[in-house]
Scaffold this motif. Structure first.
Motif, PDB file in Angstrom:
ATOM      1  N   LEU A  81       0.830  -1.204   0.000  1.00 24.39           N
ATOM      2  CA  LEU A  81       0.000   0.000   0.000  1.00 24.39           C
ATOM      3  C   LEU A  81       0.866   1.256   0.000  1.00 24.39           C
ATOM      4  O   LEU A  81       0.589   2.217  -0.720  1.00 24.39           O
ATOM      5  N   GLN A  82       1.931   1.221   0.788  1.00 26.94           N
ATOM      6  CA  GLN A  82       2.861   2.350   0.848  1.00 26.94           C
ATOM      7  C   GLN A  82       3.476   2.626  -0.527  1.00 26.94           C
ATOM      8  O   GLN A  82       3.708   3.771  -0.897  1.00 26.94           O
ATOM      9  N   ASP A  83       3.698   1.554  -1.280  1.00 27.42           N
ATOM     10  CA  ASP A  83       4.287   1.683  -2.612  1.00 27.42           C
ATOM     11  C   ASP A  83       3.251   2.013  -3.689  1.00 27.42           C
ATOM     12  O   ASP A  83       3.588   2.079  -4.864  1.00 27.42           O
ATOM     13  N   GLY A  84       1.993   2.174  -3.283  1.00 27.48           N
ATOM     14  CA  GLY A  84       0.977   2.637  -4.216  1.00 27.48           C
ATOM     15  C   GLY A  84       0.154   1.562  -4.898  1.00 27.48           C
ATOM     16  O   GLY A  84      -0.628   1.862  -5.800  1.00 27.48           O
ATOM     17  N   HIS A  85       0.302   0.313  -4.489  1.00 32.97           N
ATOM     18  CA  HIS A  85      -0.462  -0.767  -5.110  1.00 32.97           C
ATOM     19  C   HIS A  85      -1.877  -0.838  -4.544  1.00 32.97           C
ATOM     20  O   HIS A  85      -2.138  -0.399  -3.424  1.00 32.97           O
ATOM     21  N   ARG A  86      -2.762  -1.419  -5.315  1.00 32.56           N
ATOM     22  CA  ARG A  86      -4.082  -1.793  -4.823  1.00 32.56           C
ATOM     23  C   ARG A  86      -3.917  -3.192  -4.243  1.00 32.56           C
ATOM     24  O   ARG A  86      -3.376  -4.078  -4.915  1.00 32.56           O
ATOM     25  N   VAL A  87      -4.400  -3.402  -3.028  1.00 36.43           N
ATOM     26  CA  VAL A  87      -4.175  -4.683  -2.357  1.00 36.43           C
ATOM     27  C   VAL A  87      -5.498  -5.312  -1.946  1.00 36.43           C
ATOM     28  O   VAL A  87      -6.313  -4.681  -1.269  1.00 36.43           O
ATOM     29  N   GLY A 124      -8.563   3.415   0.568  1.00 35.08           N
ATOM     30  CA  GLY A 124      -9.245   3.369  -0.714  1.00 35.08           C
ATOM     31  C   GLY A 124      -8.588   2.379  -1.673  1.00 35.08           C
ATOM     32  O   GLY A 124      -9.091   2.132  -2.757  1.00 35.08           O
ATOM     33  N   ARG A 125      -7.447   1.826  -1.271  1.00 35.97           N
ATOM     34  CA  ARG A 125      -6.728   0.861  -2.104  1.00 35.97           C
ATOM     35  C   ARG A 125      -6.610  -0.497  -1.424  1.00 35.97           C
ATOM     36  O   ARG A 125      -5.893  -1.362  -1.900  1.00 35.97           O
ATOM     37  N   LEU A 126      -7.312  -0.669  -0.313  1.00 40.58           N
ATOM     38  CA  LEU A 126      -7.287  -1.945   0.410  1.00 40.58           C
ATOM     39  C   LEU A 126      -8.667  -2.573   0.379  1.00 40.58           C
ATOM     40  O   LEU A 126      -9.667  -1.935   0.715  1.00 40.58           O
ATOM     41  N   MET A 127      -8.695  -3.823  -0.042  1.00 44.56           N
ATOM     42  CA  MET A 127      -9.934  -4.592  -0.069  1.00 44.56           C
ATOM     43  C   MET A 127      -9.702  -5.833   0.788  1.00 44.56           C
ATOM     44  O   MET A 127      -8.781  -6.606   0.520  1.00 44.56           O
ATOM     45  N   LEU A 128     -10.516  -5.996   1.818  1.00 41.63           N
ATOM     46  CA  LEU A 128     -10.406  -7.167   2.683  1.00 41.63           C
ATOM     47  C   LEU A 128     -11.499  -8.154   2.335  1.00 41.63           C
ATOM     48  O   LEU A 128     -12.664  -7.775   2.200  1.00 41.63           O
ATOM     49  N   LEU A 129     -11.100  -9.422   2.185  1.00 35.00           N
ATOM     50  CA  LEU A 129     -12.052 -10.447   1.783  1.00 35.00           C
ATOM     51  C   LEU A 129     -11.905 -11.696   2.643  1.00 35.00           C
ATOM     52  O   LEU A 129     -10.791 -12.181   2.835  1.00 35.00           O
ATOM     53  N   GLU A 130     -13.035 -12.207   3.100  1.00 33.62           N
ATOM     54  CA  GLU A 130     -13.010 -13.502   3.765  1.00 33.62           C
ATOM     55  C   GLU A 130     -12.870 -14.561   2.677  1.00 33.62           C
ATOM     56  O   GLU A 130     -13.625 -14.574   1.708  1.00 33.62           O
ATOM     57  N   GLU A 135     -13.094 -13.193  -8.430  1.00 31.91           N
ATOM     58  CA  GLU A 135     -14.136 -12.458  -9.162  1.00 31.91           C
ATOM     59  C   GLU A 135     -14.441 -11.126  -8.479  1.00 31.91           C
ATOM     60  O   GLU A 135     -14.550 -10.085  -9.143  1.00 31.91           O
ATOM     61  N   ASP A 136     -14.557 -11.143  -7.155  1.00 29.67           N
ATOM     62  CA  ASP A 136     -14.827  -9.905  -6.408  1.00 29.67           C
ATOM     63  C   ASP A 136     -13.694  -8.896  -6.576  1.00 29.67           C
ATOM     64  O   ASP A 136     -13.932  -7.701  -6.748  1.00 29.67           O
ATOM     65  N   ILE A 137     -12.463  -9.389  -6.534  1.00 33.46           N
ATOM     66  CA  ILE A 137     -11.306  -8.509  -6.700  1.00 33.46           C
ATOM     67  C   ILE A 137     -11.321  -7.885  -8.092  1.00 33.46           C
ATOM     68  O   ILE A 137     -11.144  -6.676  -8.254  1.00 33.46           O
ATOM     69  N   GLU A 138     -11.525  -8.719  -9.099  1.00 30.70           N
ATOM     70  CA  GLU A 138     -11.505  -8.227 -10.482  1.00 30.70           C
ATOM     71  C   GLU A 138     -12.648  -7.247 -10.740  1.00 30.70           C
ATOM     72  O   GLU A 138     -12.477  -6.287 -11.490  1.00 30.70           O
ATOM     73  N   ASP A 139     -13.801  -7.470 -10.108  1.00 30.55           N
ATOM     74  CA  ASP A 139     -14.924  -6.537 -10.252  1.00 30.55           C
ATOM     75  C   ASP A 139     -14.610  -5.172  -9.643  1.00 30.55           C
ATOM     76  O   ASP A 139     -15.080  -4.143 -10.123  1.00 30.55           O
ATOM     77  N   THR A 140     -13.809  -5.167  -8.571  1.00 25.23           N
ATOM     78  CA  THR A 140     -13.511  -3.926  -7.860  1.00 25.23           C
ATOM     79  C   THR A 140     -12.228  -3.260  -8.353  1.00 25.23           C
ATOM     80  O   THR A 140     -12.206  -2.057  -8.617  1.00 25.23           O
ATOM     81  N   PHE A 141     -11.154  -4.019  -8.476  1.00 27.43           N
ATOM     82  CA  PHE A 141      -9.832  -3.464  -8.788  1.00 27.43           C
ATOM     83  C   PHE A 141      -9.342  -3.772 -10.199  1.00 27.43           C
ATOM     84  O   PHE A 141      -8.332  -3.244 -10.632  1.00 27.43           O
ATOM     85  N   GLY A 142      -9.998  -4.681 -10.892  1.00 22.32           N
ATOM     86  CA  GLY A 142      -9.504  -5.124 -12.185  1.00 22.32           C
ATOM     87  C   GLY A 142      -8.675  -6.392 -12.030  1.00 22.32           C
ATOM     88  O   GLY A 142      -8.622  -6.987 -10.957  1.00 22.32           O
TER      89      GLY A 142
END
Length: 154
Positions: free
Chosen positions: A26-32, A53-59, A73-80
């Motif tokens: 996240l510090q380096d600017g990635h979407r995680v 805004g760049r962190l997505m937590l998933l169970e 699928e959830d990740i790709e729908d949100t972040f690509g």
């Protein structure tokens, strides 16, 4: 700060190494996209990092192909598309010698430490291959190189 358009999936993100890796990405600017299994650990990670805004937590259950498929699928729908998989999930079981080990222990260690790596890799590789770019990083412990008595399942 380095800005990136990369999407990174970190499994085992709530462990000590996972938290450190997630923060650095996240510090380096990635979407995680970070997975968790214990709700309190996922909440602790979110509280520790904050809302970037760049962190997505998933169970996610990384030993279950259906759970992984929904997660990707959830990740790709949100972040690509997922550009990088950093697979940190693992568990330890020791103090059982092979002749005393339960099959439940053996199966659980194989599921968490080996099968999960295969399943997560299989879930992200089709998109990476289609785009001719991606990275899969599978992390193990020192025991993978130097075993000890009583840790055959690990």
């Amino acid at each position: 700060m380095v800005r990136s358009d990369r999407t990174v999936l970190v499994t085992g993100a709530t462990g000590a190494l996972g938290t450190t890796v997630t923060k650095r990405l996240l510090q380096d600017g990635h979407r995680v996209a970070a997975t968790w299994r214990v709700k309190e650990e996922g909440e602790a990670l979110r509280d520790d990092i904050g809302d970037t805004g760049r962190l997505m937590l998933l169970e996610a259950d990384v030993t279950d192909p259906a759970s992984i498929a929904v997660t990707v699928e959830d990740i790709e729908d949100t972040f690509g598309p997922i550009d990088v998989l950093i697979h940190l999930v693992g568990a330890w079981a020791g103090d059982e010698h092979v002749h005393e080990m339960s099959l439940d222990t053996w199966d659980r260690m194989l599921d968490l430490n080996l099968r999960s790596a295969l399943l997560c890799s299989r879930a992200v590789l089709p998109s990476m291959r289609a785009r001719c770019w991606g990275r899969v990083i599978l992390v193990s412990s020192r025991t993978a190189r130097q075993g000890r008595s009583g840790q055959a399942a690990y």
